[in-house]
Design a protein around this motif. Sequence first.
Motif, PDB file in Angstrom:
ATOM      1  N   PRO A  66       0.838  -1.195   0.096  1.00  0.00           N
ATOM      2  CA  PRO A  66       0.046   0.028   0.170  1.00  0.00           C
ATOM      3  C   PRO A  66       0.836   1.245  -0.100  1.00  0.00           C
ATOM      4  N   THR A  67       0.344   2.411  -0.304  1.00  0.00           N
ATOM      5  CA  THR A  67       1.040   3.655  -0.491  1.00  0.00           C
ATOM      6  C   THR A  67       1.458   4.025   0.760  1.00  0.00           C
ATOM      7  N   GLY A  68       2.930   4.472   0.809  1.00  0.00           N
ATOM      8  CA  GLY A  68       3.392   5.021   2.080  1.00  0.00           C
ATOM      9  C   GLY A  68       3.876   4.061   2.961  1.00  0.00           C
ATOM     10  N   ALA A  69       3.915   2.683   2.597  1.00  0.00           N
ATOM     11  CA  ALA A  69       4.423   1.708   3.622  1.00  0.00           C
ATOM     12  C   ALA A  69       5.955   1.685   3.711  1.00  0.00           C
ATOM     13  N   GLY A  70       6.593   2.398   2.905  1.00  0.00           N
ATOM     14  CA  GLY A  70       8.229   2.485   2.921  1.00  0.00           C
ATOM     15  C   GLY A  70       8.919   1.736   2.138  1.00  0.00           C
ATOM     16  N   LYS A  71       8.141   1.243   0.674  1.00  0.00           N
ATOM     17  CA  LYS A  71       8.946   0.518  -0.165  1.00  0.00           C
ATOM     18  C   LYS A  71      10.261   1.020  -0.680  1.00  0.00           C
ATOM     19  N   THR A  72      10.222   2.177  -1.138  1.00  0.00           N
ATOM     20  CA  THR A  72      11.383   2.934  -1.593  1.00  0.00           C
ATOM     21  C   THR A  72      12.545   3.214  -0.511  1.00  0.00           C
ATOM     22  N   SER A  73      11.667   3.768   0.680  1.00  0.00           N
ATOM     23  CA  SER A  73      12.731   4.189   1.646  1.00  0.00           C
ATOM     24  C   SER A  73      13.521   2.979   2.261  1.00  0.00           C
ATOM     25  N   LEU A  74      12.929   1.729   2.061  1.00  0.00           N
ATOM     26  CA  LEU A  74      13.646   0.614   2.549  1.00  0.00           C
ATOM     27  C   LEU A  74      14.872   0.431   1.612  1.00  0.00           C
ATOM     28  N   ILE A  75      15.007   0.589   0.209  1.00  0.00           N
ATOM     29  CA  ILE A  75      15.757   0.427  -0.530  1.00  0.00           C
ATOM     30  C   ILE A  75      16.899   1.529  -0.382  1.00  0.00           C
ATOM     31  N   ARG A  76      16.404   2.635  -0.453  1.00  0.00           N
ATOM     32  CA  ARG A  76      17.210   4.015  -0.200  1.00  0.00           C
ATOM     33  C   ARG A  76      18.295   3.644   1.029  1.00  0.00           C
ATOM     34  N   GLN A  77      17.676   3.557   2.123  1.00  0.00           N
ATOM     35  CA  GLN A  77      18.297   3.406   3.477  1.00  0.00           C
ATOM     36  C   GLN A  77      19.252   2.206   3.316  1.00  0.00           C
ATOM     37  N   VAL A  78      19.043   1.189   2.802  1.00  0.00           N
ATOM     38  CA  VAL A  78      20.084  -0.037   2.564  1.00  0.00           C
ATOM     39  C   VAL A  78      21.323   0.468   1.790  1.00  0.00           C
ATOM     40  N   ALA A  79      20.799   1.273   0.800  1.00  0.00           N
ATOM     41  CA  ALA A  79      21.884   1.751  -0.151  1.00  0.00           C
ATOM     42  C   ALA A  79      22.822   2.661   0.367  1.00  0.00           C
ATOM     43  N   ALA A  80      22.066   3.482   1.105  1.00  0.00           N
ATOM     44  CA  ALA A  80      23.115   4.552   1.965  1.00  0.00           C
ATOM     45  C   ALA A  80      23.936   3.957   2.733  1.00  0.00           C
ATOM     46  N   ARG A  81      23.689   2.873   3.540  1.00  0.00           N
ATOM     47  CA  ARG A  81      24.474   2.422   4.365  1.00  0.00           C
ATOM     48  C   ARG A  81      25.695   1.365   3.754  1.00  0.00           C
ATOM     49  N   LEU A  82      25.535   0.880   2.490  1.00  0.00           N
ATOM     50  CA  LEU A  82      26.432   0.176   1.847  1.00  0.00           C
ATOM     51  C   LEU A  82      27.129   1.298   0.902  1.00  0.00           C
ATOM     52  N   TYR A  83      26.850   2.503   0.869  1.00  0.00           N
ATOM     53  CA  TYR A  83      27.441   3.250  -0.108  1.00  0.00           C
ATOM     54  C   TYR A  83      27.292   2.758  -1.412  1.00  0.00           C
ATOM     55  N   TRP A  84      26.016   2.456  -1.793  1.00  0.00           N
ATOM     56  CA  TRP A  84      25.610   1.915  -3.139  1.00  0.00           C
ATOM     57  C   TRP A  84      24.974   2.884  -3.837  1.00  0.00           C
ATOM     58  N   PRO A  85      25.623   3.206  -5.066  1.00  0.00           N
ATOM     59  CA  PRO A  85      24.971   4.549  -5.759  1.00  0.00           C
ATOM     60  C   PRO A  85      23.550   3.944  -6.643  1.00  0.00           C
ATOM     61  N   VAL A  86      22.805   4.949  -6.559  1.00  0.00           N
ATOM     62  CA  VAL A  86      21.513   4.615  -7.030  1.00  0.00           C
ATOM     63  C   VAL A  86      21.035   5.404  -8.360  1.00  0.00           C
ATOM     64  N   GLN A  87      20.257   4.957  -9.368  1.00  0.00           N
ATOM     65  CA  GLN A  87      19.693   5.602 -10.261  1.00  0.00           C
ATOM     66  C   GLN A  87      18.180   5.476 -10.016  1.00  0.00           C
ATOM     67  N   GLU A  88      17.604   6.430  -9.746  1.00  0.00           N
ATOM     68  CA  GLU A  88      16.204   6.192  -9.380  1.00  0.00           C
ATOM     69  C   GLU A  88      15.213   7.159 -10.525  1.00  0.00           C
ATOM     70  N   LEU A  89      14.066   6.807 -10.731  1.00  0.00           N
ATOM     71  CA  LEU A  89      13.158   7.621 -11.455  1.00  0.00           C
ATOM     72  C   LEU A  89      11.854   6.990 -11.244  1.00  0.00           C
ATOM     73  N   THR A  90      10.734   7.700 -11.513  1.00  0.00           N
ATOM     74  CA  THR A  90       9.247   7.366 -11.201  1.00  0.00           C
ATOM     75  C   THR A  90       8.696   7.250 -12.417  1.00  0.00           C
ATOM     76  N   CYS A  91       8.035   6.026 -12.907  1.00  0.00           N
ATOM     77  CA  CYS A  91       7.471   5.712 -14.311  1.00  0.00           C
ATOM     78  C   CYS A  91       6.217   6.467 -14.104  1.00  0.00           C
TER      79      CYS A  91
END
Length: 320
Positions: A66-91
Amino acid sequence: MPTPQRFDVATTFNVKAPKGLEIEGFAEEDHPKVPLRQPYIFRQGLNAVLAFLRDAGGDALLLTGPTGAGKTSLIRQVAARLYWPVQELTCHGRMEFADLLGGFQLLQGETRFVHGPLAVAAREGHLLILNEIDLMDPAELAGLNDIVEGAPLVIAQNGGEVIRPHPKFRVIATGNSAGSGDQTGLYQGVLRQNLAFLDRFRVLQVTYPDPETEQAVLDGEVPDLPTEIAHKLVVVANEVRRLFLGESDGASPQAGELTLTLSTRTLVRWARLTVTFKGAPNPLAYALDQALTARAAAEERTAIHRIAADVLGPLWSGQA
């Protein structure tokens, strides 16, 4: 080439994990495409995400819920802690596969091919995050099939350029549906996706946090909000979600009739605005209107405010 670095799972994500369990990321913490690190409580789905990052096995990953459940934020914060660069866009419905590849642009008086997010992610080993993927035309998304499985990316527009995917390249998508279309009628524009495309995805269902986690989120995001009020806001949010999802307990006439929900994102907004307007005659109601219910139909606004008044009691009409 980026420098790999190993991270201890327990200390990096502040979770319980077997001693010595590690995950490989990158060492360049100042890379401009590494997401901003923010306070975050890791919960459901972390193990699945880490397993996917460790070895995708020719799969992509779809986070649905459901909307606002934290789907994208989970990935972003995992990447932030692993210093994994992200290319992100909204379809969206008018996006084409060519938009992901890149195109020619006029730069300093010269026409040059500028690589798009897919091409850069594949070449450099970044995460490609495609938000709201179920809004995009399935015929366009079929262009991802081969690259997900590890085949080279061929850019015909740039003279047939061939990009062999970096071992760390991953495709991650989020959506409110699991690709089978919107059965509720609440998410306008959601399209049923191609079965062959969906067959290339692992699927992770993301739901709203449990009350204890959400309370901790409010404590961290809005520390000036009294704990008693924060607790009751979480109760209100979960009751609204129950009605939104149609999970009736037989006690409420509104069960299954709400067409909007109080997501974690909206809950934090409500809490912040409550503190901002603490001098108003009724800051909780005023803040709830701005956070959510001003865009609701009159009956739904009344129902949600009634839920909040019942849960908050004297706090609802008093000074927060």
